[in-house]
Design a protein around this motif. Structure first.
Motif, PDB file in Angstrom:
ATOM      1  N   GLU A 154       0.818  -1.368   0.071  1.00 40.40           N
ATOM      2  CA  GLU A 154       0.187  -0.038   0.156  1.00 40.40           C
ATOM      3  C   GLU A 154       0.909   1.228   0.016  1.00 40.40           C
ATOM      4  N   GLN A 155       1.905   1.304   0.820  1.00 41.83           N
ATOM      5  CA  GLN A 155       2.807   2.461   0.741  1.00 41.83           C
ATOM      6  C   GLN A 155       3.594   2.667  -0.499  1.00 41.83           C
ATOM      7  N   SER A 156       3.855   1.420  -1.176  1.00 44.45           N
ATOM      8  CA  SER A 156       4.407   1.735  -2.461  1.00 44.45           C
ATOM      9  C   SER A 156       3.555   2.485  -3.635  1.00 44.45           C
ATOM     10  N   ARG A 157       2.123   1.758  -3.480  1.00 40.64           N
ATOM     11  CA  ARG A 157       1.254   2.336  -4.481  1.00 40.64           C
ATOM     12  C   ARG A 157       1.017   3.784  -4.311  1.00 40.64           C
ATOM     13  N   ILE A 158       1.189   4.347  -3.141  1.00 46.38           N
ATOM     14  CA  ILE A 158       0.725   5.770  -2.908  1.00 46.38           C
ATOM     15  C   ILE A 158       2.051   6.493  -3.279  1.00 46.38           C
ATOM     16  N   GLU A 159       3.087   6.043  -2.683  1.00 38.81           N
ATOM     17  CA  GLU A 159       4.410   6.914  -2.789  1.00 38.81           C
ATOM     18  C   GLU A 159       5.083   6.924  -4.333  1.00 38.81           C
ATOM     19  N   PHE A 160       4.642   5.850  -5.034  1.00 40.14           N
ATOM     20  CA  PHE A 160       5.247   5.898  -6.329  1.00 40.14           C
ATOM     21  C   PHE A 160       4.349   5.800  -7.577  1.00 40.14           C
TER      22      PHE A 160
END
Length: 210
Positions: free
Chosen positions: A122-128
């Motif tokens: 989830e963090q990756s989908r938001i941050e990148f």
């Protein structure tokens, strides 16, 4: 064991990865787990283009890489569940067959999976989000990628003199192949293979280009 050696085929490499004789003498691999292990005696009894490397030395300098030919996007996507960890691939970049990943440091990319960052899905989908949308990054399940990774060693990470120190192995210098010579079609004098392409016979002026 100290008396175990990998046998490198020095005539070729895949990207930066060294290639070694495969198990049962079938082919050549960068994947160390698919490579044959030799005793010192047998490792030194091959062609002068085959180089023995102590197993311990190579294993200590090996890292994990991911061969693009083994990657199955559908299998990875089925494992992308909430809370899982992911690696971020840099599409279109390879070291031999190994793909590049985003490293922990900003802007860093690496084909060494041990130096690649793995983040929360989830963090990756938001941050990148922007990079993923543009196709400059791609998410892969860390669990999936870890299941297909393989051990290999890069040529810049090893030193043959250092590796063979104390083993008593002295490598013979490869013999330089003798240049093929031909008879001039005009006067019969010997001419070298390269000379017949580069210039006419210096003695009679005949062109010997095939």
């Amino acid at each position: 064991m100290d008396d175990q050696f990998y046998l490198q085929d020095s005539r070729s490499h895949v990207g930066d990865g060294l290639t070694f004789h495969g198990k049962e003498h079938r082919g050549y691999y960068t994947d160390l787990d698919k490579c044959e292990l030799y005793t010192k005696e047998k490792a030194c009894g091959h062609r002068d283009t085959d180089i023995p490397w102590p197993k311990r030395y190579i294993d200590e300098r090996a890292h994990y890489g991911v061969d693009c030919q083994l990657m199955d996007e559908q299998a990875s996507n089925s494992m992308l569940e909430p809370g899982c960890r992911v690696y971020l691939q840099v599409p279109g970049s390879w070291n031999g067959n190994d793909v590049y990943w985003m490293g922990w440091n900003k802007g860093q990319v690496t084909a060494d999976l041990g130096r690649a960052c793995n983040l929360n899905l989830e963090q990756s989908r938001i941050e990148f989000a922007a990079d993923l949308s543009a196709g400059s990054r791609k998410l892969w399940s860390a669990e999936y990628i870890d299941s297909i990774r393989r051990r290999l060693v890069w040529r810049q990470d090893v030193d043959l003199k250092q590796a063979l120190r104390g083993t008593g192995i002295k490598l013979a210098k490869p013999k330089k192949p003798r240049e093929e010579v031909f008879n001039c079609g005009g006067c019969g004098r010997f001419i070298g293979d390269m000379q017949r392409y580069r210039e006419d016979c210096r003695n009679c002026g005949t062109s010997n280009t095939p």
